[in-house]
Design an enzyme around this catalytic site. Structure first.
Site, PDB file in Angstrom:
ATOM      1  N   GLU A   1      -8.176   5.237  -6.873  1.00 27.70           N
ATOM      2  CA  GLU A   1      -7.846   4.188  -5.911  1.00 27.70           C
ATOM      3  C   GLU A   1      -7.820   4.747  -4.487  1.00 27.70           C
ATOM      4  O   GLU A   1      -8.294   4.100  -3.545  1.00 27.70           O
ATOM      5  CB  GLU A   1      -6.488   3.546  -6.228  1.00 27.70           C
ATOM      6  CG  GLU A   1      -6.367   2.971  -7.613  1.00 27.70           C
ATOM      7  CD  GLU A   1      -5.779   3.943  -8.628  1.00 27.70           C
ATOM      8  OE1 GLU A   1      -5.031   3.475  -9.496  1.00 27.70           O
ATOM      9  OE2 GLU A   1      -6.075   5.160  -8.558  1.00 27.70           O
TER      10      GLU A   1
ATOM     11  N   CYS B   1      -0.817   5.255  -5.160  1.00 31.13           N
ATOM     12  CA  CYS B   1      -1.994   4.385  -5.211  1.00 31.13           C
ATOM     13  C   CYS B   1      -1.605   2.921  -5.048  1.00 31.13           C
ATOM     14  O   CYS B   1      -2.327   2.152  -4.410  1.00 31.13           O
ATOM     15  CB  CYS B   1      -2.774   4.624  -6.501  1.00 31.13           C
ATOM     16  SG  CYS B   1      -3.611   6.232  -6.490  1.00 31.13           S
TER      17      CYS B   1
ATOM     18  N   HIS C   1      -6.905  10.629  -6.449  1.00 34.82           N
ATOM     19  CA  HIS C   1      -6.977   9.565  -7.449  1.00 34.82           C
ATOM     20  C   HIS C   1      -8.103   8.599  -7.096  1.00 34.82           C
ATOM     21  O   HIS C   1      -8.554   8.525  -5.952  1.00 34.82           O
ATOM     22  CB  HIS C   1      -5.652   8.808  -7.508  1.00 34.82           C
ATOM     23  CG  HIS C   1      -4.527   9.599  -8.085  1.00 34.82           C
ATOM     24  ND1 HIS C   1      -3.264   9.069  -8.220  1.00 34.82           N
ATOM     25  CD2 HIS C   1      -4.451  10.865  -8.567  1.00 34.82           C
ATOM     26  CE1 HIS C   1      -2.455   9.979  -8.760  1.00 34.82           C
ATOM     27  NE2 HIS C   1      -3.160  11.077  -8.969  1.00 34.82           N
TER      28      HIS C   1
ATOM     29  N   CYS D   1      -0.510   4.442  -9.681  1.00 32.12           N
ATOM     30  CA  CYS D   1       0.748   5.189  -9.624  1.00 32.12           C
ATOM     31  C   CYS D   1       1.687   4.574  -8.590  1.00 32.12           C
ATOM     32  O   CYS D   1       1.256   3.976  -7.603  1.00 32.12           O
ATOM     33  CB  CYS D   1       0.494   6.670  -9.334  1.00 32.12           C
ATOM     34  SG  CYS D   1      -0.201   7.030  -7.708  1.00 32.12           S
TER      35      CYS D   1
END
Length: 144
Positions: free
Chosen positions: A52, A83, A50, A73
């Site tokens: 982040e 995240c 992801h 998330c």
């Protein structure tokens, strides 16, 4: 630069992954300290890692602000750190989020987790632009 310009940069990053992230949305993340971008990333091809997760690995984010195009998330299907947790562990002081994430693994829980850890959270900056970028994702997970 200001919040609007940093979020625009996050949206520019996110567009790089549109159509390349599988079932995941394409997210952009920009980390800023003292008005200077210290890290930036977008969701990788296939949806992992992801945005982040990648951005916090690039710089010391303690005390910084993260600009994220979609709510971080709160839980991961593969069991790794979410995240939201990664931003907290990195010591980010503030997170500016364009729009919430309707996915059942998030749906407000990412924001709640950040706030519970004392992170200042602001939402809604360029929300429509962020939702338009991931229109298929929102159509899949938005109720009603």
């Amino acid at each position: 630069m200001n919040d609007l310009e940093f979020m625009r940069r996050a949206l520019e990053l996110a567009v790089l992954g549109v159509g390349r992230t599988g079932d995941n949305p394409s997210v952009g993340c920009v980390i800023v300290r003292d008005g200077v971008i210290i890290a930036e990333a977008h969701t990788a091809d296939g949806g992992r890692p992801h945005a982040e997760e990648q951005a916090v690995a690039l710089a010391n984010a303690s005390g910084a602000t993260a600009y994220v195009t979609l709510e971080p998330c709160a839980r991961r299907s593969n069991g790794s750190a979410s995240c939201a947790d990664r931003l907290i562990q990195a010591g980010v002081a503030r997170v500016v989020i364009a729009t919430g994430d309707p996915h059942p693994f998030v749906d407000g829980a990412g924001i709640e987790r950040l706030r519970a850890a004392g992170v200042l959270v602001e939402t809604g900056l360029l929300s429509e632009e962020a939702r338009t970028q991931n229109a298929d994702f929102f159509a899949q997970w938005t109720k009603g």
